[in-house]
Design an enzyme around this catalytic site. Structure first.
Site, PDB file in Angstrom:
ATOM      1  N   GLU A 328      61.160  71.213   8.991  1.00  0.00           N
ATOM      2  CA  GLU A 328      61.466  71.372   7.569  1.00  0.00           C
ATOM      3  C   GLU A 328      62.819  70.743   7.273  1.00  0.00           C
ATOM      4  O   GLU A 328      63.819  71.079   7.925  1.00  0.00           O
ATOM      5  CB  GLU A 328      61.536  72.852   7.187  1.00  0.00           C
ATOM      6  CG  GLU A 328      60.236  73.592   7.283  1.00  0.00           C
ATOM      7  CD  GLU A 328      60.358  75.017   6.762  1.00  0.00           C
ATOM      8  OE1 GLU A 328      59.377  75.502   6.198  1.00  0.00           O
ATOM      9  OE2 GLU A 328      61.427  75.640   6.906  1.00  0.00           O
ATOM     10  N   CYS A 329      62.855  69.863   6.298  1.00  0.00           N
ATOM     11  CA  CYS A 329      64.100  69.239   5.829  1.00  0.00           C
ATOM     12  C   CYS A 329      64.902  68.676   7.004  1.00  0.00           C
ATOM     13  O   CYS A 329      64.557  67.648   7.543  1.00  0.00           O
ATOM     14  CB  CYS A 329      64.900  70.235   4.988  1.00  0.00           C
ATOM     15  SG  CYS A 329      66.107  69.446   3.889  1.00  0.00           S
ATOM     16  N   GLY A 330      65.976  69.335   7.415  1.00  0.00           N
ATOM     17  CA  GLY A 330      66.749  68.835   8.546  1.00  0.00           C
ATOM     18  C   GLY A 330      65.916  68.695   9.799  1.00  0.00           C
ATOM     19  O   GLY A 330      66.077  67.747  10.580  1.00  0.00           O
ATOM     20  N   MET A 333      63.868  65.558   9.463  1.00  0.00           N
ATOM     21  CA  MET A 333      64.670  64.365   9.735  1.00  0.00           C
ATOM     22  C   MET A 333      64.873  64.173  11.238  1.00  0.00           C
ATOM     23  O   MET A 333      64.869  63.042  11.739  1.00  0.00           O
ATOM     24  CB  MET A 333      66.005  64.459   9.014  1.00  0.00           C
ATOM     25  CG  MET A 333      65.877  64.336   7.508  1.00  0.00           C
ATOM     26  SD  MET A 333      67.470  64.350   6.648  1.00  0.00           S
ATOM     27  CE  MET A 333      67.640  66.096   6.330  1.00  0.00           C
ATOM     28  N   THR A 428      58.106  68.396   6.384  1.00  0.00           N
ATOM     29  CA  THR A 428      58.259  68.456   4.931  1.00  0.00           C
ATOM     30  C   THR A 428      59.742  68.488   4.587  1.00  0.00           C
ATOM     31  O   THR A 428      60.572  68.948   5.380  1.00  0.00           O
ATOM     32  CB  THR A 428      57.617  69.733   4.343  1.00  0.00           C
ATOM     33  OG1 THR A 428      58.335  70.885   4.827  1.00  0.00           O
ATOM     34  CG2 THR A 428      56.165  69.848   4.723  1.00  0.00           C
TER      35      THR A 428
END
Length: 439
Positions: A328-330, A333, A428
């Protein structure tokens, strides 16, 4: 506790000092021997950790846009055994979105009204005196059905300033529960996503102790306790969200920590085993885990360390051959090909997805998200609708993989951050709050 007696600490806007009041109040009441249950209204994954540090009891989010009645009821049951509930609002008291979500528009006022908690409005009186009463009166009158306990006046410059501000409040009949003198040392350190994480604070315990002393000196704690009200605790507990698997390897360190507390509580309640590991310490996820979950956080501040974490990355690759990995997010990435930091340096990430993100080219992404999955991901089936929240500054440079979902903002407008799916790996940009349930 048969009824959820409590208060909502809110304000006319962000930046008025309500977090200082919240943390000081939690600790001051706990120091009196009360069992204090903290809550956060709205989609925030940083404040609850500070609440836990102050109250020594886990804090939970209540969110009328993202959550249905069943989930709100399940989360309210976390107050079982508490003497008093103290909730912290987000932004201004009535701030929410324009389009109704599962049970409302996401405002702190909705949360307070649903739970029966009177509002304590923290009003910054800097640059005004009697005029502050007009602001408080407007907030009280905006929704006459919302219980209103009174105000705490913050950043008061002098005894004369306090007298004038009190005159205004007396004139309109609004109780003054406390007056906080102006002090420059009562702010928590911040960065681009708001407050730093609780685990990063150089001396959080000393800061919270100082806030509690400050509140005890300048706030009428007895009046605060007397003002608390609340609805009866529901007799039957609804279920918290179910886990994505039985054994969950959860990344947990300064780079990955943004997971909503009700999710973790639900996973544990259902009997799942959560096995933490630290990518920053170059730890591999548990080899026996059914799923690896990388939460959001601050990978951009630790990109070099993550790039060099060969044991961590090898563990991800081995797991991803046969079992789900989700970020998720970080965390998303970190699963990508590369992350470019604010200075333009490119850091090689895990490479399980083709995503390339940049903090050199910053772009602000903020808001609720509703997503309908194109494909199955960890513990969730295709076509499942999810509710979440997105908050980051990264820019997507490359996103070559299949989109994971159709993603929409709170007003049902499509957004380009669709997430990605490649094999067993998914990611995501939004942080999951809940999945929608069919009636």
């Amino acid at each position: 506790m048969t009824e959820m007696r409590g208060l909502m600490i809110s304000a006319p806007s962000s930046g008025t000092g309500k977090t200082t009041v919240m943390l000081g109040l939690l600790r001051a009441l706990a120091d009196e021997g009360l069992n204090v249950q903290p809550f956060k209204s709205g989609p925030d994954y940083i404040d609850p950790a500070f609440h836990f540090a102050a109250a020594k009891r886990a804090s939970f989010n209540l969110d009328t846009w993202a959550m249905d009645e069943q989930l709100l009821t399940a989360i309210s049951h976390q107050a079982q055994g508490a003497d008093i509930c103290i909730a912290e609002g987000s932004m201004g008291l009535y701030d929410g979105v324009a389009t109704r979500g599962q049970t409302g528009f996401g405002s702190s006022a909705e949360t307070a009204q649903r739970m029966g908690w009177p509002v304590v409005l923290v009003v910054d009186v800097g640059g005004q005196a009697q005029s502050a009463a007009a602001t408080a009166l407007g907030f009280q009158a905006y929704n006459p059905e919302l219980p209103f306990a009174g105000v705490i006046l913050n950043r008061c410059a002098s005894p004369r300033h306090e007298r004038l501000a009190r005159v205004g409040m007396d004139h309109v009949g609004i109780p003054v529960l406390g007056v906080l003198p102006r002090r420059g040392d009562l702010t928590l350190p911040e960065r681009h996503l708001g407050l730093i994480q609780a685990v990063e604070h150089p001396d959080l315990e000393a800061a919270i102790t100082g806030y509690a002393d400050f509140l005890r000196e300048h706030v009428d704690l007895e009046a605060i306790k007397d003002a608390a009200l609340g609805h009866a605790l529901p007799t039957a507990a609804a279920q918290l969200p179910k886990p994505p698997a039985q054994r969950i390897a959860l990344a947990r360190d300064a780079a990955f920590s943004f997971t909503y507390p009700h999710l973790l509580a639900g996973w544990r309640e259902a009997g799942a085993e959560i096995i933490p590991f630290s990518p920053l310490a170059d730890e591999a996820p548990d080899a026996s885990a059914d799923v690896i979950w990388l939460p959001g956080g601050y990978p951009e501040l630790h990109a070099g360390t993550l790039a060099a974490a060969s044991t961590f990355k090898a563990g991800l690759h081995k797991h991803a051959k046969t079992r789900p990995v989700h970020g998720e997010c970080g965390g998303y990435m970190a699963l990508g090909e590369a992350l470019i930091d604010k200075d333009g340096n490119r850091h090689q990430m895990a490479g399980l997805l083709g995503l390339v993100t940049s903090y050199e080219k910053r772009k602000f992404h903020l808001g609720y998200r509703r997503a309908v999955l194109n494909e199955a991901m960890a513990g969730l089936d295709a076509n499942q609708a999810l509710r979440g929240h997105e908050f980051h500054y990264s820019t997507i440079l490359e996103q070559p993989d299949a989109p994971l979902a159709q993603v929409f903002d709170a007003d049902a407008n499509p957004v380009p951050e669709t997430g990605s799916k490649r094999g067993h790996v998914s990611g995501t940009f939004f942080h999951l709050i809940t999945q929608e349930t069919s009636e």
